[in-house]
Design an enzyme around this catalytic site. Structure first.
Site, PDB file in Angstrom:
ATOM      1  N   ARG A  52       1.056  -7.304  -0.943  1.00  0.00           N
ATOM      2  CA  ARG A  52      -0.173  -7.952  -0.457  1.00  0.00           C
ATOM      3  C   ARG A  52      -1.288  -7.861  -1.503  1.00  0.00           C
ATOM      4  NH1 ARG A  52      -2.470  -6.252   5.359  1.00  0.00           N
ATOM      5  NH2 ARG A  52      -3.207  -4.434   4.206  1.00  0.00           N
ATOM      6  N   LYS A 151      -7.460  -9.728   0.652  1.00  0.00           N
ATOM      7  CA  LYS A 151      -8.141  -8.473   0.980  1.00  0.00           C
ATOM      8  C   LYS A 151      -9.073  -8.178  -0.199  1.00  0.00           C
ATOM      9  CE  LYS A 151      -6.759  -4.208   3.179  1.00  0.00           C
ATOM     10  NZ  LYS A 151      -7.849  -4.158   4.146  1.00  0.00           N
ATOM     11  N   GLU A 184      -9.420 -11.402  15.319  1.00  0.00           N
ATOM     12  CA  GLU A 184      -9.130  -9.995  15.057  1.00  0.00           C
ATOM     13  C   GLU A 184     -10.425  -9.218  15.220  1.00  0.00           C
ATOM     14  OE1 GLU A 184      -7.932  -9.150  10.992  1.00  0.00           O
ATOM     15  OE2 GLU A 184      -9.270 -10.671  10.207  1.00  0.00           O
TER      16      GLU A 184
HETATM   17  N1  PMP Z   1      -7.779  -6.996   9.572  1.00  0.00           N
HETATM   18  C1  PMP Z   1      -8.641  -6.694   8.591  1.00  0.00           C
HETATM   19  C2  PMP Z   1      -9.812  -7.577   8.356  1.00  0.00           C
HETATM   20  C3  PMP Z   1      -8.414  -5.572   7.800  1.00  0.00           C
HETATM   21  O1  PMP Z   1      -9.255  -5.261   6.808  1.00  0.00           O
HETATM   22  C4  PMP Z   1      -7.298  -4.747   8.045  1.00  0.00           C
HETATM   23  C5  PMP Z   1      -6.998  -3.555   7.189  1.00  0.00           C
HETATM   24  N2  PMP Z   1      -8.022  -2.627   7.175  1.00  0.00           N
HETATM   25  C6  PMP Z   1      -6.445  -5.082   9.115  1.00  0.00           C
HETATM   26  C7  PMP Z   1      -6.710  -6.226   9.832  1.00  0.00           C
HETATM   27  C8  PMP Z   1      -5.250  -4.243   9.436  1.00  0.00           C
HETATM   28  O2  PMP Z   1      -4.278  -4.387   8.424  1.00  0.00           O
HETATM   29  P1  PMP Z   1      -3.225  -3.252   8.072  1.00  0.00           P
HETATM   30  O3  PMP Z   1      -2.434  -3.017   9.308  1.00  0.00           O
HETATM   31  O4  PMP Z   1      -2.422  -3.844   6.976  1.00  0.00           O
HETATM   32  O5  PMP Z   1      -3.994  -2.043   7.671  1.00  0.00           O
END
Ligand code: PMP
Length: 290
Positions: A52, A151, A184
């Site tokens: 990622r 990200k 989210e």
């Molecule tokens: N959404 C956002 C905006 C994030 O920054 C993150 C990670 N901090 C997540 C969802 C969760 O992703 P992950 O399970 O890969 O940590």
């Protein structure tokens, strides 16, 4: 022992670990990052996180100067130098040092930073009692501007949402996309359970493709539960039986109230508890050992 921070191949004392004020990571939020976790000497889903990271970098036209196996070794080196078995790893690649203009072409050398520290766990009461969420008015970034799949070091969209939630006395913010669909939370993905079906918004609505999200989808399917990506409104969430949030640092946190509406019976649900248990079992057995 002072924390050792990795910067461009060197392990530096926390107090000596510095980057230039001309680094475009600071000046413009121009860079990418990952948050990774290790459990008892096993780095959970490391390859998924690194892929990622490289994909985020590619999308912003940033070429990470070391390979994925080299980056893996750098992470292991940092963990070992700090004698950490259970850690939260923050991996950052910035555009590097340039001038005061925007032009990334003037930043020849990206900065790679690895910070490995003790994991700051969320208080156990959230896992036991669940969280209250509030829908905020800040909409999730649209992909026609900056893709939510990147990200990036520019997290103002999420920070603005978090500020709104905090101002309203809630721990987390539900972010909608521009059409009003649930996407989210500020730094975690959301799941809804209705009639034993596990639902989560599709990423094309604007959610980050969370690695914990993917893990939960896989675990639930292994348990022969029905899991689907579904376009949902607040109405669907208000009328769900259970809801929970997922993220690397948070793992799985139950949701018990949304915008003043009680979810299910107001207590963390059974399916959520079962998935959290399975998730924690997985973190004990799977990962890159160091
Ligand atoms: N959404 C956002 C905006 C994030 O920054 C993150 C990670 N901090 C997540 C969802 C969760 O992703 P992950 O399970 O890969 O940590």
């Amino acid at each position: 022992m002072s924390l050792k921070i990795y910067i461009n191949g060197k392990l530096l004392d926390k107090n000596e670990a510095r980057i230039s004020v001309f680094d475009h990571g600071l000046l413009y939020g121009d860079g990418v990052f990952e948050g990774i976790r290790s459990y008892d000497g096993l780095i959970f889903k490391l390859t998924e996180h690194l892929i990622r990271l490289y994909e985020s970098a590619k999308s912003i036209g940033l070429s990470i100067p070391i390979s994925l196996p080299e980056l893996t070794q750098a992470i292991i080196r940092t963990l070992k130098a700090n004698q950490l078995k259970d850690a939260y790893i923050r991996l950052i690649v910035t555009r590097g040092v340039g001038d005061l203009g925007l032009d990334p072409a003037k930043c020849p050398n990206p900065t790679i930073i690895i910070i490995a520290d003790k994991i700051a766990l969320y208080p156990e009461e959230y896992y036991k009692n669940g969280l209250e969420l509030i829908t905020v008015s800040t909409r999730r970034n649209i992909q026609e501007a900056v893709s939510p799949q990147i990200k990036s070091l520019n997290y103002l969209n999420n920070i603005l949402a978090k500020i709104e939630a905090t101002n309203s006395g809630a721990m987390e913010a539900i972010m909608l996309n521009r059409d009003g669909y649930i996407v989210e939370c500020s730094g975690v993905n959301i799941f809804v359970i209705k009639k034993e079906q596990i639902l989560t918004p599709p990423c094309f609505l604007g959610a980050l493709k969370g690695i914990t999200r993917d893990t939960i989808i896989e675990l639930a399917r292994k348990e022969e539960m029905e899991v689907r990506e579904e376009i949902m409104t607040r109405h669907d969430l208000f009328n769900s039986d259970e809801s929970f949030l997922t993220g690397t640092a948070a793992e799985i946190i139950p949701v018990v109230k949304v915008d003043g509406r009680t979810i299910g019976n107001g207590k963390p649900g059974k399916i959520t508890a079962r998935l959290l248990k399975r998730f924690r079992e997985l973190t004990k057995t799977e990962g890159v050992r160091y």
